[in-house]
Design a protein around this motif. Sequence first.
Motif, mmCIF file in Angstrom:
data_model
loop_
_atom_site.group_PDB
_atom_site.id
_atom_site.type_symbol
_atom_site.label_atom_id
_atom_site.label_comp_id
_atom_site.label_asym_id
_atom_site.label_seq_id
_atom_site.Cartn_x
_atom_site.Cartn_y
_atom_site.Cartn_z
ATOM 1 N N ASP A 17 -5.642 6.897 -3.120
ATOM 2 C CA ASP A 17 -4.760 5.746 -2.998
ATOM 3 C C ASP A 17 -5.164 4.923 -1.778
ATOM 4 O O ASP A 17 -5.794 5.427 -0.850
ATOM 5 C CB ASP A 17 -3.300 6.181 -2.854
ATOM 6 C CG ASP A 17 -2.722 6.723 -4.150
ATOM 7 O OD1 ASP A 17 -3.428 6.672 -5.178
ATOM 8 O OD2 ASP A 17 -1.571 7.194 -4.128
ATOM 9 N N LEU A 18 -4.743 3.673 -1.785
ATOM 10 C CA LEU A 18 -5.088 2.766 -0.698
ATOM 11 C C LEU A 18 -3.815 2.375 0.045
ATOM 12 O O LEU A 18 -2.799 2.025 -0.587
ATOM 13 C CB LEU A 18 -5.773 1.528 -1.264
ATOM 14 C CG LEU A 18 -6.604 0.651 -0.329
ATOM 15 C CD1 LEU A 18 -7.692 1.451 0.358
ATOM 16 C CD2 LEU A 18 -7.217 -0.491 -1.134
ATOM 17 N N ALA A 19 -3.838 2.445 1.371
ATOM 18 C CA ALA A 19 -2.692 2.043 2.185
ATOM 19 C C ALA A 19 -3.106 0.883 3.073
ATOM 20 O O ALA A 19 -4.260 0.801 3.515
ATOM 21 C CB ALA A 19 -2.187 3.211 3.024
ATOM 22 N N TYR A 20 -2.148 0.002 3.326
ATOM 23 C CA TYR A 20 -2.435 -1.093 4.248
ATOM 24 C C TYR A 20 -1.187 -1.439 5.053
ATOM 25 O O TYR A 20 -0.061 -1.168 4.654
ATOM 26 C CB TYR A 20 -2.992 -2.317 3.515
ATOM 27 C CG TYR A 20 -2.070 -2.980 2.523
ATOM 28 C CD1 TYR A 20 -1.184 -3.980 2.918
ATOM 29 C CD2 TYR A 20 -2.107 -2.629 1.169
ATOM 30 C CE1 TYR A 20 -0.351 -4.608 2.006
ATOM 31 C CE2 TYR A 20 -1.281 -3.254 0.245
ATOM 32 C CZ TYR A 20 -0.391 -4.238 0.673
ATOM 33 O OH TYR A 20 0.428 -4.855 -0.231
ATOM 34 N N TRP A 21 -1.426 -2.052 6.223
ATOM 35 C CA TRP A 21 -0.374 -2.409 7.155
ATOM 36 C C TRP A 21 -0.199 -3.929 7.157
ATOM 37 O O TRP A 21 -1.175 -4.678 7.193
ATOM 38 C CB TRP A 21 -0.732 -2.015 8.583
ATOM 39 C CG TRP A 21 -0.750 -0.563 8.914
ATOM 40 C CD1 TRP A 21 0.090 0.074 9.784
ATOM 41 C CD2 TRP A 21 -1.666 0.429 8.455
ATOM 42 N NE1 TRP A 21 -0.248 1.403 9.879
ATOM 43 C CE2 TRP A 21 -1.316 1.658 9.069
ATOM 44 C CE3 TRP A 21 -2.736 0.419 7.565
ATOM 45 C CZ2 TRP A 21 -2.012 2.841 8.838
ATOM 46 C CZ3 TRP A 21 -3.417 1.595 7.321
ATOM 47 C CH2 TRP A 21 -3.057 2.785 7.960
#
Length: 829
Positions: free
Chosen positions: A170-174
Motif C-alpha cells: 500500500d502507499l501512504a502519503y502526508w
Amino acid sequence: MTPIARKFAISALSLAVLVGCNATGQQQTKVVTQKTTPQSQVNLVAPPEAQQPLTLKQIMANPDWMGVLAKGAYWSDDGESIYFARQAHQAPIADFYQLGLNSGAKAEKIAINQLHLADQKRGVLSPDASKKAYLYKGNLFVKDLKHGSVKQLTKLNSPISDVKYLANGDLAYWMSNSIFRIHKDSGLIEQIADIKMAKAPKGVQDPSSYIAKQQHRLINYVSMKHEHAKAKEAYKAQVEQQDPTFASKTWYLGDKESVVEMSLSADGRYAFVALVDNSYSWRSEHDIMPNYLGQEGYVDAVPARARVAEDDFPGHRFVLLDLVEHTKKDITIEGLTGFDEDVFAEVKAENAKAQGETYKSETAPRKIQLIRDWTWSQSAIQWHETDNKLLVMLEAVDNKDRWIADVDLEKGKFNTQHRLHDTAWVNYTFNQYGWLANSNDFYYLSEESGYSHLYVRNSEGKTTQLTSGKFVVDNVTAAKDGKHLYFRANIDHPGSYNVYRVSTQGGKVEKLTDWLGTLDYQLSPDETKLLLNASSVITPEELFVQPIGGTIQQVTQYASKEFKAYPWQEPQVVAVPSNHGAGDVYARVYLPQGYDAKSADKYPAVIFNHGAGYLQNAHYGFSGYFREFMFHNLLAQQGYVVMDMDYRGSKGYGRDWRTAIYRNMGHPEVEDLKDGVSWMVNNTNVDVSRVGTYGGSYGGFLTFMALFNEPELFQAGAALRPVTDWAHYNAPYTSNILNTPDIDPIAYERSSPIEHAEGLQKPLLIMSGVLDDNVFFQDSVRLVQRLIELEKPMFETAIYPVEPHGFKQASSWLDEYRRIYKLFEQELK
C-alpha cells in the motif's frame, strides 16, 4: 581594449550562443587521464608567465563567462541516462536536461510539460522494487519501473509533503497534518490519521452552575434539547466506531504546539510525531533589517532572524500515535543516557568565579530535538522496512550530545543504542545512519575516534567499527542487499576525496575511484556505476561516469573554452609546520610570476582567510571561492605570494582540529596565520614587513582578530561582510562553539572582535552589504562606532546597499575587489 579583455568580454548574445551550444550540442564523452597521487614534496617553481595579464573587471564579471555548469545531477531509473539542471548566474529559472550515456548522445532540454516524467531524484521503491512513487510539485506519481509508464495519482493545489510504501505494498502519503493510505488492491483512499493542533471539543456538557441546573430542572424544553444532543453525540461515536465506511477519529494534540515532522511505521499502524512549542519563532522580537532601496521608494522593514543572545529554542516533544487502537503515548526521554547531566558545570563554574560567585551543579532534564544535519536530506526518524521497530537520532539543544535511540512502542520511551558525547560540541555533519536491508542491524557515522568513521551495530548490541584512520568518512550509501556501504573519504590526502566501499561484516576498504581533487558521487540504481561530480584545482566541476572496476569517462564539458584556455596558475598544496602545537596546517600557495627564491628583492604577500570557519579550501579541487582563485592569480601576476590556509576549525581534518576553537574563536586560527607568514618568509622569499590579509564572513572576523590582537603580523587587512560580535550571530552555529552568552560570557568576550578593537594599529578596510541577513550590517555599524570612539584613524568603510551576504551584482564584486587591491598596492608595495 586589450586582447585578453576582448577575449573575456562576452556579450549577452554571445553568452546565449555559448550556453545554447553547450546545452544541446554534442557531448564528447572522453576517457579521463588524471594525476592521482598528491605531491609528497612541494617543488616551488616559478609559474609560467601569462602573456595576457588579468584585470579585475575580467575576473569579477558575471561568472557565466566561465561556463554554466551542470548542477543537481542524478541517475535515470534505468541507469542509462542522467538528469541535471543548468542556471545562468542572473537567470530567475533553471533549465533541465537529460543526457543519454550511449556514445554520441546529446543533452536534451526537457520541456515544461515533460518535467514530471524526469525520473525524479527522490522517490521510494515498492517492497518488490517494481514501482517508484515520487512527488512532483506537491503531487503524487507512481512509475512502473519495468515498463516505464507513469501514473499521476493526485492533482491538488494543497501540496503533499511526503510519501512512503508500506510493507504490504500500500502507499501512504502526508498532506498538512493528515496521513492517507491508498489500498493497492481496491484503490481506496483512506485517511488513517487526521491530526488537528487544537483542543479537543468538549462535546455536550451537563449543566454545572446553579442557574443552568435550575433551567434544566424547571423548563422541559431545555432539558429535552440537552438529552437529544447527548443522544446524537453518543450515536455519532457509535457510528464512527462500528461503521467501516468512516475514516479514523480525529486526533487533537492541543493548540500550543505545531507538527515538526511525522513518520509512519511499515504496517501503517503507528505514527511518530515531533512537536514544537508555538511560542518559539526564528525571528527577532526586537529588530528588523531595513532595505533602504525598497521598490516603492520607501524603507522596507525586512524580518530579521533572532540572535544567539535572544534565541531560546524549546526543543521538541515526541508522541506516538497508535492509529488502530487510537491511543497516544508521550515519549519520555529518561532512557537517553545523560538526559539530565549538567554538561555546563565547568563552564558555569568558571564564569561564576569570574563574577566572584560560586556555582552549585544540579541535574535537570535537558532540551532534546531531532538531529539537524546540514548536509543530508535523510529523516532523523527511521522505521524498519518490514517490522514495527523505530530508531530516532536526537541531539541535545545544548549541542553536547547526540543519541541514536530505539523507541519502546509499548511503554512509550527512548532507549539509548548509541551516545556520542563531546565536551565541545557534536558536529552538525557526519550524522548519517539507517537500517541495513534484510536485517535488524543499523549503521551510523560517528566522530568518537577523533575522525568521522563508519560503524555497524547488530541486534545483540555488538558494535563493529568498519573504517579507521586519520581521514574523514561522509556521504554514505547502503547497498540494497545490506552487504556493503559506499562512502566518500579523504584517505590519500586531506585535500583529495575518492569513493570507497566496505563490507558491513567488516574487512578491507575497497577504493573505487582514483581521483586527485574533490568529488561527490551517486550510486546507479543497479549499483554497477558511479555518477561523479568532480573537479581539480584549475578545472571546474564536470560530470563523469565510472563503471565500478572500470574507466572513468567525462560526460559533460560545460566550462567555457575561454576559461579553459587561459593559463591559470595551479596553486601548490603545502603542509605548514605549526609552532603552536597544531601539527601540519595545510595551505594553498600561489607564487609570483618570475619567482626567484634567491632574488635579492623580497616579495610582498597576502593571506586569504576562507569563510564559514568550518569549511575546507586548501584541497586539490576547484574552489568554491572561484573569484578569489582568479584574484589570487592576478595578485601573483602583480608580484605577490598568496597563501590560502585551512586554519584550525576548518573541515576535513578531524574532531580535534574542528574543536580547537571551542570557547576561543579567533585565537588558534591567528596562531596558524602567524605560522603561515613564517613559512612564506622562510620558503618563498617574502618580506615579513609587507604582508596583508583579507577574507569574508568568518574570514573577515579573522582579519579583525589578527589586526586587533597581533598588530605587527599584517601591515593591512580587508574584512568583507564580517562578524564583529558573536552575540549578534545566529544560535545554531554560534552556540555550538561558544555556548550561549547567558551561560558563557567569557567565551563571547574572548572571541568577539569588538571587544579587542583597541588593538588596531594598521590600515583596515571594512565592507558590508546592507541587506545581509546572515551577518547583519549592524555588525559593521557597531564596530565602526567603537573605532570612532577609540579615536582610531586607520580604517575605511564601504557599503553595498542592495547586497545580501553573498554578493549578486558584478558591479559590487568589482568595486569591492578594486578597494582590496588598492589597499594592498598602497600598503604592501
